[in-house]
Design a protein around this motif. Structure first.
Motif, short mmCIF file in Angstrom:
data_model
loop_
_atom_site.label_atom_id
_atom_site.label_comp_id
_atom_site.label_asym_id
_atom_site.label_seq_id
_atom_site.Cartn_x
_atom_site.Cartn_y
_atom_site.Cartn_z
N GLU A 192 0.79 -1.17 0.02
CA GLU A 192 0.06 -0.02 0.17
C GLU A 192 1.01 1.49 -0.02
OE1 GLU A 192 -3.95 1.51 2.44
OE2 GLU A 192 -2.61 0.31 3.15
N PHE A 193 1.79 1.31 0.67
CA PHE A 193 2.77 2.43 0.80
C PHE A 193 3.69 2.77 -0.45
CE2 PHE A 193 7.18 3.85 1.45
CZ PHE A 193 6.82 5.24 1.88
N LEU A 194 3.92 1.65 -0.99
CA LEU A 194 4.94 1.85 -2.32
C LEU A 194 3.79 2.27 -3.50
CD1 LEU A 194 7.31 -1.20 -2.06
CD2 LEU A 194 7.86 1.07 -2.15
N ALA A 195 2.68 1.57 -3.34
CA ALA A 195 1.85 1.80 -4.28
C ALA A 195 1.26 3.34 -4.47
CB ALA A 195 0.48 1.06 -4.40
N VAL B 268 -3.81 -0.45 -9.49
CA VAL B 268 -4.42 -1.62 -8.92
C VAL B 268 -3.80 -2.13 -7.73
CG1 VAL B 268 -4.36 -3.85 -9.91
CG2 VAL B 268 -4.82 -2.11 -11.42
N SER B 269 -2.53 -1.87 -7.50
CA SER B 269 -1.67 -2.39 -6.41
C SER B 269 -2.41 -1.76 -4.90
CB SER B 269 -0.47 -2.00 -6.32
OG SER B 269 0.33 -2.68 -7.70
N GLY B 270 -2.42 -0.31 -5.34
CA GLY B 270 -3.17 0.44 -4.01
C GLY B 270 -4.38 -0.11 -3.59
N ALA C 11 -6.09 -2.92 -4.28
CA ALA C 11 -5.94 -4.13 -3.93
C ALA C 11 -5.36 -4.49 -2.45
CB ALA C 11 -4.95 -5.20 -4.74
N ALA C 12 -4.19 -3.62 -2.12
CA ALA C 12 -3.59 -3.70 -0.74
C ALA C 12 -4.56 -2.85 0.14
CB ALA C 12 -2.43 -2.58 -0.75
N SER C 13 -5.44 -1.89 -0.31
CA SER C 13 -6.41 -1.32 0.88
C SER C 13 -7.53 -2.35 0.93
CB SER C 13 -6.89 0.00 0.45
OG SER C 13 -5.86 0.83 -0.06
N TYR C 14 -8.10 -2.91 -0.18
CA TYR C 14 -9.08 -3.84 0.01
C TYR C 14 -8.77 -5.17 0.76
CZ TYR C 14 -13.09 -6.97 -1.58
OH TYR C 14 -14.17 -7.57 -1.66
N GLU C 15 -7.67 -5.27 0.72
CA GLU C 15 -7.21 -6.49 1.71
C GLU C 15 -7.38 -6.46 2.93
OE1 GLU C 15 -2.74 -8.99 2.37
OE2 GLU C 15 -2.90 -7.50 0.84
N LYS C 16 -7.46 -5.22 3.43
CA LYS C 16 -7.80 -5.20 4.96
C LYS C 16 -9.19 -5.62 5.28
CE LYS C 16 -5.12 -0.91 5.25
NZ LYS C 16 -5.19 0.58 5.54
N GLU C 17 -10.17 -5.58 4.21
CA GLU C 17 -11.55 -5.85 4.57
C GLU C 17 -11.86 -7.45 4.11
OE1 GLU C 17 -13.62 -3.03 2.37
OE2 GLU C 17 -12.69 -1.22 3.55
N TRP C 18 -10.81 -7.91 3.36
CA TRP C 18 -11.08 -9.43 2.88
C TRP C 18 -10.30 -10.37 3.64
CZ3 TRP C 18 -9.66 -11.50 -2.40
CH2 TRP C 18 -10.67 -12.73 -2.64
N SER C 19 -9.16 -10.83 3.10
CA SER C 19 -8.26 -11.64 3.60
C SER C 19 -6.97 -11.70 2.76
CB SER C 19 -8.84 -13.04 3.45
OG SER C 19 -8.78 -13.49 2.10
N TRP C 20 -5.99 -12.65 3.48
CA TRP C 20 -4.69 -12.53 2.65
C TRP C 20 -4.82 -13.12 1.46
CZ3 TRP C 20 -3.18 -17.29 0.84
CH2 TRP C 20 -3.73 -18.35 1.24
N ALA D 90 -6.30 -11.93 -0.98
CA ALA D 90 -6.28 -10.75 -1.91
C ALA D 90 -4.78 -10.38 -2.55
CB ALA D 90 -6.71 -9.59 -1.19
N GLU D 91 -3.95 -10.62 -1.68
CA GLU D 91 -2.50 -10.24 -2.07
C GLU D 91 -2.06 -11.33 -3.27
OE1 GLU D 91 1.64 -10.33 -2.78
OE2 GLU D 91 0.58 -12.10 -1.82
N PRO D 92 -2.30 -12.60 -3.33
CA PRO D 92 -1.82 -13.31 -4.52
C PRO D 92 -2.61 -13.22 -5.73
CG PRO D 92 -2.67 -15.08 -2.68
CD PRO D 92 -2.37 -13.51 -2.36
N ILE D 93 -3.93 -12.93 -5.57
CA ILE D 93 -4.94 -12.74 -6.75
C ILE D 93 -4.49 -11.25 -7.25
CG2 ILE D 93 -7.41 -11.82 -7.18
CD1 ILE D 93 -8.27 -13.95 -4.88
N CYS D 94 -4.17 -10.36 -6.37
CA CYS D 94 -3.71 -9.07 -6.93
C CYS D 94 -2.30 -9.42 -7.75
CB CYS D 94 -3.24 -8.13 -5.96
SG CYS D 94 -2.60 -6.67 -6.54
#
Length: 287
Positions: free
Chosen positions: A190-193, A235-237, A239-248, A250-254
């Protein structure tokens, strides 16, 4: 009375090269340094355009663009180091993709810096032969480095897809307690994105402006890299923000989505640099 072909040939007055039919017919006319008609390529024998030397204003703009590109080299290099470091520590597949995309942007800035410094050293009164020789060297260097980068992105995209699917399949089995690693990967992505997105917006605007001023194809290639990097980091940002509300997961799907973006960017880079550089210079006076 009809004339034979031989007699007709004798009737035609000889023409002297450089001779004028005007009032100064007795003086030999010297050719200009830059003729208005296309020149002839020494190798192929086909017509070609004459290479245009950069003006004084264009040389000044070239130095400004080179300095701005050096800033991007430092920033993108830092982003790539952070991305690969956290990707290794937290096994973040999407972070590897971010690292590869920032390296692609870094390479475009390196090529821009080298080209702009090279154009500045040519001078606005450089001879056409020197322009052709120097720009041919510039183009071959850009072609070699760009094709190598494009092929690297194609290979890394396939590797990242495999890594992402493997993480989805075995992550819970490999690490029973992976919450801290997931949070670390999510924070770094999220930070890098969002940091990279903000910085590359400026870079894209700079390249668009200088592309219109200097009219060099390499600047427009670099502008396309900036635009693709913006889409990539957006897209990275998200997905990283959405990962907070879903599950881990989300990272490999992203990572899978980003790997295909890397794939498309790699294909674009290779295709844009596959043409023959001598042929390009035949038609582009500012190659």
């Amino acid at each position: 009375m009809s004339l034979t072909e031989r007699e007709i040939e004798l009737e035609v007055p000889p023409q002297r090269v450089g001779r004028s039919d005007g009032a100064d017919s007795g003086l030999r006319q010297r050719s200009h340094a830059v003729p208005s008609s296309p020149a002839i390529d020494e190798v192929s024998g086909l017509p070609r355009v004459l290479q245009e030397a950069p003006t004084l204003d264009e040389r000044k703009l070239s130095i400004v663009l080179a300095l701005l590109s050096i800033i991007d080299i430092i920033s993108s290099g830092t982003m790539a180091c952070v991305a690969f470091t956290y990707a290794y520590r937290a096994v973040g597949a999407s972070l590897y993709c971010v690292g590869m995309q920032t390296i692609s942007h870094l390479l475009s800035s390196i090529l821009l810096t080298l080209r702009m410094i090279g154009e500045f050293t040519l001078g606005n009164d450089a001879e056409e032969g020197l322009l052709r020789q120097s720009r041919r060297k510039f183009l071959l260097r850009e072609q070699g480095l760009s094709v190598a980068m494009g092929l690297s992105m194609l290979i890394s995209a396939a590797a990242m897809v495999f890594k992402a699917f493997r993480k989805i399949r075995f992550w819970d089995k490999w690490y029973k307690d992976h919450e801290n690693m997931d949070l670390e990967a999510q924070w770094a992505t999220e930070f890098l994105a969002w940091y990279g997105f903000s910085f590359y917006v400026i870079q894209a605007a700079v390249r668009w402006y200088f592309g219109r001023k200097l009219r060099r194809s390499i600047i427009w290639h670099a502008f396309a890299t900036s635009v693709i990097s913006l889409v990539f980091l957006l897209v990275s940002g998200l997905a990283a923000s959405y990962e907070k509300e879903w599950s881990w997961k989300a990272e490999p799907i992203c990572a899978i989505v980003l790997a295909f973006v890397n794939l498309g960017e790699g294909v674009r880079i290779v295709i844009c640099h596959l043409d023959d550089m001598d042929t390009r210079m035949r038609f582009d006076a500012r190659a």
